[in-house]
Design an enzyme around this catalytic site. Structure first.
Site, PDB file in Angstrom:
ATOM      1  N   ARG A  73      16.726  47.193   6.975  1.00  0.00           N
ATOM      2  CA  ARG A  73      16.494  46.769   5.592  1.00  0.00           C
ATOM      3  C   ARG A  73      15.160  46.037   5.450  1.00  0.00           C
ATOM      4  NH1 ARG A  73      19.252  42.292   1.962  1.00  0.00           N
ATOM      5  NH2 ARG A  73      18.847  43.213  -0.075  1.00  0.00           N
ATOM      6  N   HIS A  77      12.042  46.722   2.817  1.00  0.00           N
ATOM      7  CA  HIS A  77      11.469  45.718   1.909  1.00  0.00           C
ATOM      8  C   HIS A  77      10.001  45.440   2.228  1.00  0.00           C
ATOM      9  CE1 HIS A  77      15.136  43.895  -0.235  1.00  0.00           C
ATOM     10  NE2 HIS A  77      15.540  45.002   0.338  1.00  0.00           N
ATOM     11  N   ASN A 105      15.033  39.205  -1.762  1.00  0.00           N
ATOM     12  CA  ASN A 105      14.818  38.772  -0.384  1.00  0.00           C
ATOM     13  C   ASN A 105      15.784  37.677   0.051  1.00  0.00           C
ATOM     14  OD1 ASN A 105      12.796  40.607  -0.297  1.00  0.00           O
ATOM     15  ND2 ASN A 105      11.132  39.131  -0.434  1.00  0.00           N
ATOM     16  N   HIS A 201      22.806  52.659   3.994  1.00  0.00           N
ATOM     17  CA  HIS A 201      23.978  51.869   3.607  1.00  0.00           C
ATOM     18  C   HIS A 201      25.248  52.369   4.279  1.00  0.00           C
ATOM     19  CE1 HIS A 201      21.782  50.329  -0.270  1.00  0.00           C
ATOM     20  NE2 HIS A 201      21.366  49.726   0.842  1.00  0.00           N
TER      21      HIS A 201
HETATM   22  C1  HEM Z   1      17.906  51.505  -4.796  1.00  0.00           C
HETATM   23  C2  HEM Z   1      17.663  51.142  -3.577  1.00  0.00           C
HETATM   24  C3  HEM Z   1      18.396  50.043  -2.847  1.00  0.00           C
HETATM   25  C4  HEM Z   1      19.111  48.998  -3.339  1.00  0.00           C
HETATM   26  C5  HEM Z   1      19.354  48.615  -4.792  1.00  0.00           C
HETATM   27  C6  HEM Z   1      19.608  48.265  -2.199  1.00  0.00           C
HETATM   28  C7  HEM Z   1      20.360  47.114  -2.291  1.00  0.00           C
HETATM   29  C8  HEM Z   1      20.950  46.484  -1.214  1.00  0.00           C
HETATM   30  C9  HEM Z   1      21.814  45.333  -1.322  1.00  0.00           C
HETATM   31  C10 HEM Z   1      22.165  44.621  -2.616  1.00  0.00           C
HETATM   32  C11 HEM Z   1      22.225  45.030  -0.076  1.00  0.00           C
HETATM   33  C12 HEM Z   1      23.169  43.906   0.327  1.00  0.00           C
HETATM   34  C13 HEM Z   1      22.434  42.644   0.640  1.00  0.00           C
HETATM   35  C14 HEM Z   1      23.410  41.507   0.883  1.00  0.00           C
HETATM   36  O1  HEM Z   1      24.189  41.219  -0.015  1.00  0.00           O
HETATM   37  O2  HEM Z   1      23.384  40.913   1.974  1.00  0.00           O
HETATM   38  C15 HEM Z   1      21.633  45.974   0.817  1.00  0.00           C
HETATM   39  C16 HEM Z   1      21.833  45.997   2.175  1.00  0.00           C
HETATM   40  C17 HEM Z   1      21.222  46.876   3.028  1.00  0.00           C
HETATM   41  N1  HEM Z   1      20.267  47.799   2.680  1.00  0.00           N
HETATM   42 FE1  HEM Z   1      19.775  48.386   0.823  1.00  0.00          FE
HETATM   43  N2  HEM Z   1      19.209  48.885  -1.061  1.00  0.00           N
HETATM   44  C18 HEM Z   1      18.463  49.976  -1.403  1.00  0.00           C
HETATM   45  C19 HEM Z   1      17.842  50.839  -0.536  1.00  0.00           C
HETATM   46  C20 HEM Z   1      17.819  50.700   0.830  1.00  0.00           C
HETATM   47  C21 HEM Z   1      16.995  51.466   1.732  1.00  0.00           C
HETATM   48  C22 HEM Z   1      16.009  52.539   1.294  1.00  0.00           C
HETATM   49  C23 HEM Z   1      17.272  51.034   2.991  1.00  0.00           C
HETATM   50  C24 HEM Z   1      16.683  51.454   4.302  1.00  0.00           C
HETATM   51  C25 HEM Z   1      16.198  52.618   4.575  1.00  0.00           C
HETATM   52  C26 HEM Z   1      18.291  50.015   2.868  1.00  0.00           C
HETATM   53  C27 HEM Z   1      18.902  49.401   3.931  1.00  0.00           C
HETATM   54  C28 HEM Z   1      19.879  48.439   3.826  1.00  0.00           C
HETATM   55  C29 HEM Z   1      20.652  47.949   4.956  1.00  0.00           C
HETATM   56  C30 HEM Z   1      20.584  48.447   6.377  1.00  0.00           C
HETATM   57  C31 HEM Z   1      21.488  46.956   4.453  1.00  0.00           C
HETATM   58  C32 HEM Z   1      22.473  46.090   5.238  1.00  0.00           C
HETATM   59  C33 HEM Z   1      21.738  44.826   5.629  1.00  0.00           C
HETATM   60  C34 HEM Z   1      22.572  43.850   6.414  1.00  0.00           C
HETATM   61  O3  HEM Z   1      23.676  44.163   6.851  1.00  0.00           O
HETATM   62  O4  HEM Z   1      22.062  42.727   6.587  1.00  0.00           O
HETATM   63  N3  HEM Z   1      18.573  49.820   1.553  1.00  0.00           N
HETATM   64  N4  HEM Z   1      20.857  46.842   0.109  1.00  0.00           N
HETATM   65  C1  LIG Z   2      15.209  34.887   4.062  1.00  0.00           C
HETATM   66  C2  LIG Z   2      14.411  34.036   3.159  1.00  0.00           C
HETATM   67  O1  LIG Z   2      13.254  33.738   3.398  1.00  0.00           O
HETATM   68  N1  LIG Z   2      15.062  33.630   2.078  1.00  0.00           N
HETATM   69  C3  LIG Z   2      14.419  32.801   1.087  1.00  0.00           C
HETATM   70  C4  LIG Z   2      14.449  33.502  -0.243  1.00  0.00           C
HETATM   71  O2  LIG Z   2      14.005  32.650  -1.264  1.00  0.00           O
HETATM   72  C5  LIG Z   2      14.734  31.457  -1.413  1.00  0.00           C
HETATM   73  C6  LIG Z   2      14.215  30.742  -2.642  1.00  0.00           C
HETATM   74  O3  LIG Z   2      12.821  30.649  -2.618  1.00  0.00           O
HETATM   75  C7  LIG Z   2      14.617  30.616  -0.141  1.00  0.00           C
HETATM   76  O4  LIG Z   2      15.363  29.433  -0.258  1.00  0.00           O
HETATM   77  C8  LIG Z   2      15.151  31.452   1.019  1.00  0.00           C
HETATM   78  O5  LIG Z   2      14.966  30.759   2.231  1.00  0.00           O
END
Ligand code: HEM
Ligand SMILES: CC(=O)N[C@H]1CO[C@H](CO)[C@@H](O)[C@@H]1O
Ligand SMILES: *[C@@H]1O[C@H](CO)[C@@H](O)[C@H](O)[C@H]1NC(C)=O
Ligand SMILES: *[C@@H]1O[C@H](CO)[C@@H](O)[C@H](O)[C@H]1NC(C)=O
Length: 331
Positions: A73, A77, A105, A201
């Site tokens: 992820r 980003h 982020n 995902h």
């Molecule tokens: C419309 C595009 C996308 C949206 C809106 C989106 C949104 C999100 C959100 C909301 C999360 C959960 C974060 C959390 O609550 O901790 C997430 C997790 C994740 N996303 Fe996406 N994402 C998108 C595209 C992508 C792409 C293109 C990749 C990589 C190629 C990606 C890889 C991941 C991975 C691996 C996680 C899990 C992260 C973890 O377990 O810490 N995402 N994403």
């Molecule tokens: C992972 C990370 O750097 N998170 C930051 C995202 O932004 C908030 C608000 O500025 C910070 O408190 C977090 O540490």
């Protein structure tokens, strides 16, 4: 009257920008682009860079399997904001915000792991390997460690010297898919490639905050059984991030790069609304159905498109710098 004034103002403001863009096109040679990246870039300065990163990733992954999804992820980003230039890694400092201060982020993780791997690289080859290359390698290793196909990563990315929260314009979980597709298309990824990247995902998870609003909407697209289960886990009320429960996207195999994400889309059992829309959208439905039915095809394609993601908008040559510490610009 106000409309006319606004449109004139807008034209006045746009004119110099267009003019500038045209003159820039005419007078400056095209940037080298990712073609200038080279698998042997560190052959002289840090020949063991890739194997050093792989070894470190194996140890980190062994201690914490949730790290690998976080790094995949993090690469996304990084690369979709200012290109793959490690801009996402810069810590905010007093009086100087950075991308990490932007809303999408807040749930990013893995920064300490990148810093640790970079420390090891600095110990082996001081000042040689960029943070952007380190992150590209770590994400590649993450995919391989999660059972995906290994892929080649060409090297030579340089680290950016800017990181601005206001430039973080990533799609939100509640974005319309049309907008997300346009956003990916603007960065060179067609609908099929976008669907493949969404397949990330299939690993890791999301906090309830990114989909809680779906749980109380009986007319929504989420499967009722899943909706009820999640409502029990998440509750209906918003929570701060530190207490908000996290949920695996794919609870059966949360640490495997496999095609189960697409099966979940087909059965209306995915967490994020924008993902779910891909199952029914005319530009993506056939791709979703194909990858749901063809496990090997997804695993192969995922690595190909991850390799493409790693090359978006890279800095090369003398551009930028090679940061000593990934979370800080060199002084
Ligand atoms: C419309 C595009 C996308 C949206 C809106 C989106 C949104 C999100 C959100 C909301 C999360 C959960 C974060 C959390 O609550 O901790 C997430 C997790 C994740 N996303 Fe996406 N994402 C998108 C595209 C992508 C792409 C293109 C990749 C990589 C190629 C990606 C890889 C991941 C991975 C691996 C996680 C899990 C992260 C973890 O377990 O810490 N995402 N994403
Ligand atoms: C992972 C990370 O750097 N998170 C930051 C995202 O932004 C908030 C608000 O500025 C910070 O408190 C977090 O540490
Ligand atoms: C769900 O749909 C029904 C029938 O169209 C409508 O009456 C109801 O208000 C909707 N509920 C929500 C929460 O949108
Ligand atoms: C998924 O949701 C769509 C739209 O609400 C519906 O047409 C479809 O039948 C659902 N599929 C399954 C397997 O529940």
């Amino acid at each position: 009257m106000p409309t006319t004034t606004t449109s004139i103002l807008r034209r006045l403001l746009l004119l110099p920008v267009q003019f500038l863009a045209i003159t820039t096109l005419l007078t400056t040679p095209p940037p080298p682009g990712a073609d200038a990246l080279d698998a042997g870039y560190y052959a002289a300065t840090c020949p063991d860079a890739a194997s050093l990163v792989r070894g470190a990733m194996e140890r980190l992954h062994h201690n914490d399997p949730t790290l690998a999804p976080a790094l995949i992820r993090l690469l996304f980003h990084d690369c979709f904001v200012r290109g793959c230039d490690a801009s996402v890694l810069v810590s905010p400092a007093p009086g100087r915000a950075s991308e990490r201060a932007a809303v999408p982020n807040h749930t990013l993780r893995g920064f300490n792991a990148v810093d640790a791997v970079k420390r090891a690289l600095e110990a082996a080859c001081p000042g040689a390997v960029s943070c952007a290359d380190a992150l590209a390698l770590m994400a590649r290793d993450a995919v391989a460690l999660l059972g995906g196909d290994d892929y080649a990563v060409a090297l030579g990315r340089r680290d950016g010297t800017q990181s601005n929260p206001w430039e973080v314009d990533l799609p939100a979980p509640f974005s319309r898919l049309d907008d997300a597709l346009a956003y990916f298309a603007a960065r060179g990824f067609d609908a099929e490639e976008t669907v493949v990247l969404f397949g990330a995902h299939t690993v890791g998870g999301a906090h309830c905050g990114s989909f809680r609003y779906r749980l109380t909407d009986p007319n929504g697209t989420m499967d009722d059984a899943l909706r009820c289960d999640l409502l029990e886990t998440c509750g209906a009320a918003d929570q701060t991030l530190d207490t908000d429960p996290a949920n695996f996207f794919d609870p059966d195999t949360p640490f495997a790069v496999d095609n189960s994400y697409y099966a979940q889309l087909v059965s209306n059992r995915t967490l994020l609304q924008v993902d779910q829309e891909a199952a029914a959208h005319p530009a993506t439905a056939a791709h979703v159905a194909y990858y749901a039915a063809t496990p090997g095809a997804f695993v192969r394609r995922f690595s190909e498109v991850m390799a493409k993601l790693s090359n978006v908008g890279v800095l090369e040559g003398d551009a930028g710098q090679v940061r000593k510490v990934c979370s800080r610009y060199n002084t």
